[in-house]
Design an enzyme around this catalytic site. Structure first.
Site, PDB file in Angstrom:
ATOM      1  N   PRO A  11     -75.719 -10.979  28.807  1.00 12.28           N
ATOM      2  CA  PRO A  11     -75.651 -12.026  27.792  1.00 12.28           C
ATOM      3  C   PRO A  11     -76.728 -13.096  27.905  1.00 12.28           C
ATOM      4  CG  PRO A  11     -73.819 -12.173  29.345  1.00 12.28           C
ATOM      5  CD  PRO A  11     -74.504 -10.866  29.598  1.00 12.28           C
ATOM      6  N   ASN A  12     -77.188 -13.492  26.742  1.00  6.48           N
ATOM      7  CA  ASN A  12     -78.170 -14.569  26.543  1.00  6.48           C
ATOM      8  C   ASN A  12     -79.603 -14.175  26.878  1.00  6.48           C
ATOM      9  OD1 ASN A  12     -76.280 -16.604  25.641  1.00  6.48           O
ATOM     10  ND2 ASN A  12     -75.524 -16.622  27.743  1.00  6.48           N
ATOM     11  N   ARG A  19     -85.803 -20.807  26.090  1.00  4.40           N
ATOM     12  CA  ARG A  19     -85.049 -21.938  26.670  1.00  4.40           C
ATOM     13  C   ARG A  19     -85.268 -21.951  28.173  1.00  4.40           C
ATOM     14  NH1 ARG A  19     -79.250 -20.593  26.260  1.00  4.40           N
ATOM     15  NH2 ARG A  19     -79.312 -21.739  28.212  1.00  4.40           N
ATOM     16  N   TYR A  24     -86.315 -19.684  33.986  1.00  3.83           N
ATOM     17  CA  TYR A  24     -86.452 -18.266  33.602  1.00  3.83           C
ATOM     18  C   TYR A  24     -87.848 -17.877  33.126  1.00  3.83           C
ATOM     19  CZ  TYR A  24     -81.399 -18.621  33.918  1.00  3.83           C
ATOM     20  OH  TYR A  24     -80.130 -18.825  34.386  1.00  3.83           O
ATOM     21  N   ASN A  74     -79.745  -6.273  34.786  1.00  6.09           N
ATOM     22  CA  ASN A  74     -79.613  -7.722  34.933  1.00  6.09           C
ATOM     23  C   ASN A  74     -78.338  -8.098  34.180  1.00  6.09           C
ATOM     24  OD1 ASN A  74     -79.636 -10.469  34.956  1.00  6.09           O
ATOM     25  ND2 ASN A  74     -81.784 -10.697  34.370  1.00  6.09           N
ATOM     26  N   ALA A  77     -74.688 -13.516  33.297  1.00  2.45           N
ATOM     27  CA  ALA A  77     -73.451 -14.198  33.737  1.00  2.45           C
ATOM     28  C   ALA A  77     -72.343 -13.216  34.114  1.00  2.45           C
ATOM     29  CB  ALA A  77     -72.971 -15.151  32.655  1.00  2.45           C
ATOM     30  N   GLU A  98     -79.945  -4.040  40.968  1.00  5.49           N
ATOM     31  CA  GLU A  98     -79.479  -5.282  40.330  1.00  5.49           C
ATOM     32  C   GLU A  98     -80.661  -6.245  40.326  1.00  5.49           C
ATOM     33  OE1 GLU A  98     -76.289  -7.168  42.502  1.00  5.49           O
ATOM     34  OE2 GLU A  98     -76.560  -9.073  41.419  1.00  5.49           O
ATOM     35  N   HIS A 100     -82.362 -10.045  39.108  1.00  9.07           N
ATOM     36  CA  HIS A 100     -82.255 -11.399  38.552  1.00  9.07           C
ATOM     37  C   HIS A 100     -83.639 -12.020  38.523  1.00  9.07           C
ATOM     38  CE1 HIS A 100     -77.931 -11.184  38.729  1.00  9.07           C
ATOM     39  NE2 HIS A 100     -78.064 -10.660  39.941  1.00  9.07           N
ATOM     40  N   ILE A 101     -83.918 -12.693  37.421  1.00  9.37           N
ATOM     41  CA  ILE A 101     -85.214 -13.356  37.261  1.00  9.37           C
ATOM     42  C   ILE A 101     -85.318 -14.513  38.255  1.00  9.37           C
ATOM     43  CG2 ILE A 101     -86.567 -14.746  35.626  1.00  9.37           C
ATOM     44  CD1 ILE A 101     -85.096 -13.007  33.404  1.00  9.37           C
ATOM     45  N   SER A 102     -84.234 -15.287  38.357  1.00 10.59           N
ATOM     46  CA  SER A 102     -84.204 -16.422  39.286  1.00 10.59           C
ATOM     47  C   SER A 102     -83.614 -15.973  40.620  1.00 10.59           C
ATOM     48  CB  SER A 102     -83.346 -17.552  38.693  1.00 10.59           C
ATOM     49  OG  SER A 102     -82.012 -17.099  38.500  1.00 10.59           O
ATOM     50  N   ARG A 107     -79.500 -21.283  44.000  1.00 12.66           N
ATOM     51  CA  ARG A 107     -78.881 -22.111  42.969  1.00 12.66           C
ATOM     52  C   ARG A 107     -77.491 -22.585  43.410  1.00 12.66           C
ATOM     53  NH1 ARG A 107     -79.804 -19.123  37.465  1.00 12.66           N
ATOM     54  NH2 ARG A 107     -79.186 -21.178  36.699  1.00 12.66           N
TER      55      ARG A 107
END
Ligand code: CA2
Length: 149
Positions: A11-12, A19, A24, A74, A77, A98, A100-102, A107
Site C-alpha cells: 500500500p501507498n 511524498r 523514500y 515490499n 505497512a 523482503e 524496504h526502501i528505508s 525508525r
C-alpha cells in the site's frame, strides 16, 4: 522458457516519488519498475502494486501456481500487520526477498517487527530505490541456485 521474477509492492507505494522524499527518495514506482527490468537483463519481471491485502495474497498464490522463479516483496505497512501475507509467502517454495526502501530498523519501534522476515530468504532495507535493482540481481543468483538444486 525463463521463469519470471515477481516484484510485489504494498500500500501507498504507487505514491512513491510524490511524498516524503527525505525518507523514500524521489524515484517513482514507474522508474523502479524500469530499474527492475534493466537489472533483470532479459529475465521476465512481473511487477505489481496494490493497496489491498487480499490482492497481494492472491498474487502470491498466482506466483506459486505459475511457478515463479522468486518473489521480491515490499509489503509496505502490511509488513507489520499481515499474518495472512506471511502465511501465503510460507507456501511459496522458491526464494523470497523482503525489500524496504528505508532502513526500518533505524525508525520508530513500530517499524521494527516484520511478520515477513522469519519466512523469507533475505531482507534488504535502507538502500533506497536502488535496493530493487540489488534485489533483482540477487534473486537471479538465488533462482539459478534453486534451479540447480
Ligand atoms: O521503506 C519501505 O520501503 C517501507 O516498506 C515503506 C512503507 C513503510 O510502512 C515501511 O515501514 C517501510 C510505507 C510506504 C508508504 O509509501 C509512501 C510512498 C510515497 C511517499 C510516502 C510514502
Amino acid at each position: 522458457m525463463t521463469r519470471p521474477i515477481w516484484v510485489l509492492n504494498g500500500p501507498n507505494l504507487n505514491r512513491l516519488g510524490k511524498r516524503e522524499p527525505q525518507i523514500y527518495g524521489a524515484t517513482t514506482l514507474a522508474e523502479v519498475e524500469a530499474m527492475c527490468r534493466e537489472a533483470a537483463e532479459g529475465t521476465p519481471v512481473e511487477f505489481r502494486q496494490s493497496n489491498r491485502e487480499y490482492e497481494i495474497i492472491d498474487w502470491v498464490h498466482e506466483a506459486i501456481e505459475t511457478e515463479a522463479a522468486g518473489i521480491v516483496i515490499n509489503p509496505a505497512a502490511f509488513t507489520f500487520t499481515s499474518m495472512a501475507i506471511m502465511d501465503a509467502l510460507k507456501m511459496f517454495p522458491g526464494p523470497i526477498i523482503e525489500l524496504h526502501i528505508s532502513n526500518i530498523h533505524k525508525r520508530e519501534p513500530i517499524y521494527h517487527r516484520s511478520y515477513m522476515s522469519p519466512v523469507v530468504t533475505a531482507v534488504i532495507a535502507g538502500l533506497g530505490a536502488r535496493g530493487y535493482a540489488f534485489a533483482i540481481r540477487a534473486m537471479r543468483d538465488l533462482a539459478a541456485e534453486a534451479a540447480r538444486a
